[in-house]
Write an enzyme that holds these catalytic residues in place. Structure first.
Site, PDB file in Angstrom:
ATOM      1  N   ARG A  94      19.546  12.573  64.218  1.00 24.10           N
ATOM      2  CA  ARG A  94      19.115  12.870  62.845  1.00 24.10           C
ATOM      3  C   ARG A  94      19.899  14.081  62.346  1.00 24.10           C
ATOM      4  NH1 ARG A  94      16.483  10.948  58.952  1.00 24.10           N
ATOM      5  NH2 ARG A  94      14.418  11.845  58.937  1.00 24.10           N
ATOM      6  N   ARG A  97      11.528  13.559  50.068  1.00 15.61           N
ATOM      7  CA  ARG A  97      10.773  12.690  50.978  1.00 15.61           C
ATOM      8  C   ARG A  97       9.441  12.446  50.291  1.00 15.61           C
ATOM      9  NH1 ARG A  97      11.165  12.217  57.085  1.00 15.61           N
ATOM     10  NH2 ARG A  97       9.102  11.603  57.757  1.00 15.61           N
ATOM     11  N   ASP A 120       8.370   0.192  64.938  1.00 16.13           N
ATOM     12  CA  ASP A 120       7.861   1.350  64.203  1.00 16.13           C
ATOM     13  C   ASP A 120       6.339   1.250  64.209  1.00 16.13           C
ATOM     14  OD1 ASP A 120       7.685   3.622  62.617  1.00 16.13           O
ATOM     15  OD2 ASP A 120       8.339   2.632  60.774  1.00 16.13           O
ATOM     16  N   HIS A 168      14.354   4.112  54.323  1.00 17.31           N
ATOM     17  CA  HIS A 168      14.523   5.324  55.135  1.00 17.31           C
ATOM     18  C   HIS A 168      15.998   5.415  55.567  1.00 17.31           C
ATOM     19  CE1 HIS A 168      13.202   8.713  57.205  1.00 17.31           C
ATOM     20  NE2 HIS A 168      12.478   8.207  58.177  1.00 17.31           N
ATOM     21  N   GLN A 176      17.428   8.067  58.253  1.00 19.91           N
ATOM     22  CA  GLN A 176      17.019   7.737  59.620  1.00 19.91           C
ATOM     23  C   GLN A 176      17.928   6.642  60.181  1.00 19.91           C
ATOM     24  OE1 GLN A 176      14.246   8.799  61.772  1.00 19.91           O
ATOM     25  NE2 GLN A 176      15.510   7.619  63.177  1.00 19.91           N
ATOM     26  N   CYS A 193      11.904   5.402  65.518  1.00 16.56           N
ATOM     27  CA  CYS A 193      12.149   6.573  64.663  1.00 16.56           C
ATOM     28  C   CYS A 193      11.174   7.719  64.946  1.00 16.56           C
ATOM     29  CB  CYS A 193      12.116   6.172  63.194  1.00 16.56           C
ATOM     30  SG  CYS A 193      10.545   5.485  62.668  1.00 16.56           S
TER      31      CYS A 193
HETATM   32  N1  NVA Z   1       7.478   3.835  58.700  1.00 12.03           N
HETATM   33  C1  NVA Z   1       7.265   5.232  59.023  1.00 12.03           C
HETATM   34  C2  NVA Z   1       8.559   5.928  59.290  1.00 12.03           C
HETATM   35  C3  NVA Z   1       8.372   7.324  59.765  1.00 12.03           C
HETATM   36  C4  NVA Z   1       9.621   8.026  60.176  1.00 12.03           C
HETATM   37  C5  NVA Z   1       6.502   5.892  57.902  1.00 12.03           C
HETATM   38  O1  NVA Z   1       6.865   5.740  56.727  1.00 12.03           O
HETATM   39  O2  NVA Z   1       5.548   6.597  58.198  1.00 12.03           O
END
Ligand code: NVA
Length: 212
Positions: free
Chosen positions: A195, A8, A127, A35, A38, A167
């Site tokens: 998840r 990550r 988001d 992602h 997710q 998410c």
């Molecule tokens: N767009 C968000 C997703 C988090 C699960 C980020 O990258 O922070």
């Protein structure tokens, strides 16, 4: 000494370099570009609630970020229609838009107003306006995304029984109102639970050996 790595990080290139030079499965746990894990959980949740994916309309409102990119790819691959509303300057990645344009049965639209994207949607995604690493841009982004909120007025344009997915963590009062969040909390928390199950499937597929 490892059987696989989930990474990550920020730069997509870091994941791709690990995969190029490694000999074990490399799983993208989140990058600035995408992602995917997710989105597997998200698609599982929609299928649980709606009984299918193919033929449903998915809409994404807000930043053309990692979530938008992976939802476009995942939704189209599963036979969904995908409509995305982003302000100018915050579009999804060009590679993702090229992928959408290359699909034989073109079912993708990128529009500038949330109303156009939400019309006839079976599931609405949003988001945060400032993703991880963009905290300093928060004020600029709040101005750019004003009007891109998922609220009760926007939800009246969607299909009956439309789901809402996020998410998490959500910023209530910014990209989504508390009212919409609470009305769809069951679906959103099912998404969070999924998840676990979707990621078990990824591990099983990549490292499960005979368990597959
Ligand atoms: N767009 C968000 C997703 C988090 C699960 C980020 O990258 O922070």
């Amino acid at each position: 000494m490892l059987d696989g790595i989930m990474i990550r990080t920020f730069e997509q290139k870091e994941v791709e370099m690990l995969a190029e030079y490694g000999s074990i499965p490399i799983i993208n746990g989140l990058t600035d570009l995408c992602h995917p894990c997710q989105v597997m959980a998200d698609l599982l949740t929609i299928r649980e609630h709606k009984g299918k994916l193919e033929g449903l309309t998915m809409c994404y409102i807000g930043d053309g970020n990692n979530m938008a990119n992976s939802l476009i790819v995942g939704g189209l691959k599963c036979g969904m229609e995908v409509s995305v509303a982003c302000p100018a300057g915050y579009d999804p990645d060009p590679q993702v838009l090229a992928f959408a344009a290359s699909q034989p049965d073109f079912k993708f639209s990128l529009v500038r107003t949330p109303q156009e994207a939400a019309a006839g949607a079976d599931v609405v995604f949003t988001d945060v306006w400032a993703s991880m690493g963009q905290e300093e841009e928060r004020a600029v982004r709040a101005a750019a995304f004003a009007g891109y909120q998922v609220n009760d007025r926007l939800m009246t344009l969607t299909n009956p029984g439309c789901m809402v997915q996020h998410c998490l963590p959500a910023h209530r009062g910014e990209e989504i109102t508390a009212e919409v969040f609470e009305a769809h909390a069951q679906e959103i928390f099912d998404e969070a639970e999924n998840r676990l199950h979707a990621q078990k499937a990824v591990l099983c597929l990549l490292m499960g050996g005979d368990a597959r």
